[in-house]
Scaffold this active site. Structure first.
Site, short mmCIF file in Angstrom:
data_model
loop_
_atom_site.label_atom_id
_atom_site.label_comp_id
_atom_site.label_asym_id
_atom_site.label_seq_id
_atom_site.Cartn_x
_atom_site.Cartn_y
_atom_site.Cartn_z
N HIS A 91 -5.93 1.23 -8.02
CA HIS A 91 -5.14 0.19 -8.59
C HIS A 91 -5.85 -1.06 -9.62
CE1 HIS A 91 -2.19 -2.94 -9.34
NE2 HIS A 91 -1.18 -2.05 -9.26
N GLU A 144 -1.15 2.80 -15.35
CA GLU A 144 -0.68 1.56 -15.47
C GLU A 144 -1.38 0.83 -16.51
OE1 GLU A 144 1.83 0.52 -11.64
OE2 GLU A 144 -0.41 0.32 -11.27
P1 13P Z 1 4.81 -5.03 -11.89
O1 13P Z 1 6.14 -3.86 -11.57
O2 13P Z 1 5.15 -6.05 -10.85
O3 13P Z 1 4.53 -5.11 -13.22
O4 13P Z 1 3.68 -4.29 -11.04
C1 13P Z 1 3.15 -2.93 -11.42
C2 13P Z 1 2.09 -2.40 -10.47
O5 13P Z 1 1.10 -3.19 -10.37
C3 13P Z 1 2.55 -1.27 -9.63
O6 13P Z 1 1.40 -0.62 -8.98
#
Ligand code: 13P
Length: 258
Positions: free
Chosen positions: A104, A174
């Site tokens: 992450h 992400e």
């Molecule tokens: P948000 O949905 O708060 O933008 O965070 C995304 C995230 O880091 C999921 O791993």
């Protein structure tokens, strides 16, 4: 031992990050969510969601939920033995984790290198722990170089993995600029990345193996926009931060996506 996951179900994963403050709140949350899932007006699969929780809560959440899978947010890259303060994939599995996130961006920001991440992914998959490899660009350039960089990144992250373990692998795209932000990527922006990632997976393992891997989108997913990523963004599920920390918002996302 974890079973490979079915590709037919959208994978809706909440990332609780460093919340909630107590075990009682965590257990109350999943019980409330399960109640909505079993008594709400939508017919949902029995196991309708995944939650990446603080490790210490995993066994308690496993005991409390009938409708969710519970996982970790990271693993250690060390092996069994004399290292203090680390939890390795086989211990997470044995403690009840159904899956884990790895890489992450908030973990990468604390100094996890690309090599360390590749090593963790290999250890986790060798343990047959369902592994959600997270990746995403910090920013986009107009020429689209980030797409090639993402392909290179996924190849590097999986460089130590045998392709027959791809059935335990999930990739979460992400974009760092969309995490904790006001605006997500558009489904079209997401779609271009999904194509690039599938191309990289096919280079690594061949088309049949590449097809087995779920690809998720994460970054400012909300009840209002969740479904559009599945319908137009080409993804098989979502990784959700803030909106998974609220029972009603998470339930709305789960039910709209299923
Ligand atoms: P948000 O949905 O708060 O933008 O965070 C995304 C995230 O880091 C999921 O791993």
């Amino acid at each position: 031992m974890a079973k490979p996951i079915s590709r037919h179900v959208p994978l809706i994963i909440g990332n609780w990050k460093t919340t909630p403050a107590t075990r009682e709140e965590a257990v109350k949350f999943v019980k409330g969510l399960d109640r909505k899932i079993t008594t709400g007006k939508y017919k949902l699969p029995r196991r309708a969601y995944y939650l990446a929780a603080p490790d210490i809560f995993i066994p308690h959440l496993k005991a409390a939920t009938k409708n969710g899978y519970i996982g970790s947010q990271n693993v250690s890259g060390t092996s069994l033995g004399q290292t203090t303060g680390q939890t390795i994939p086989s211990q997470l599995l044995s403690g009840g984790a159904d899956f884990t996130l790895i890489g992450h961006s908030e973990v990468r920001a604390t100094g996890e290198t690309a090599d360390a991440r590749a090593h963790k992914v290999a250890l986790s998959l060798q343990a047959k722990l369902m592994t959600v490899l997270c990746l995403g660009e910090h920013e986009r350039d107009k020429g689209g170089k980030y797409l090639q960089e993402l392909e290179d990144d996924v190849k590097h992250a999986l460089s130590l993995v045998k392709r027959d373990l791809f059935e335990y692998l999930v990739i979460a795209y992400e974009p760092v600029w969309a995490i904790g932000a006001k605006t997500p990527a558009t489904p079209q922006e997401c779609f271009e990345v999904v194509i690039a990632l599938r191309r990289a997976l096919a280079t690594l393992g061949g088309i049949d193996y590449a097809k087995k891997v779920h690809i998720l989108y994460g970054g400012s997913v909300l009840p209002e926009n969740a479904k559009s990523f599945l319908e137009e963004g080409g993804v098989d599920g979502l990784l959700i931060g803030r909106a998974s920390q609220d029972v009603q918002d998470f339930y709305t996302i789960i039910s709209s996506c299923h």
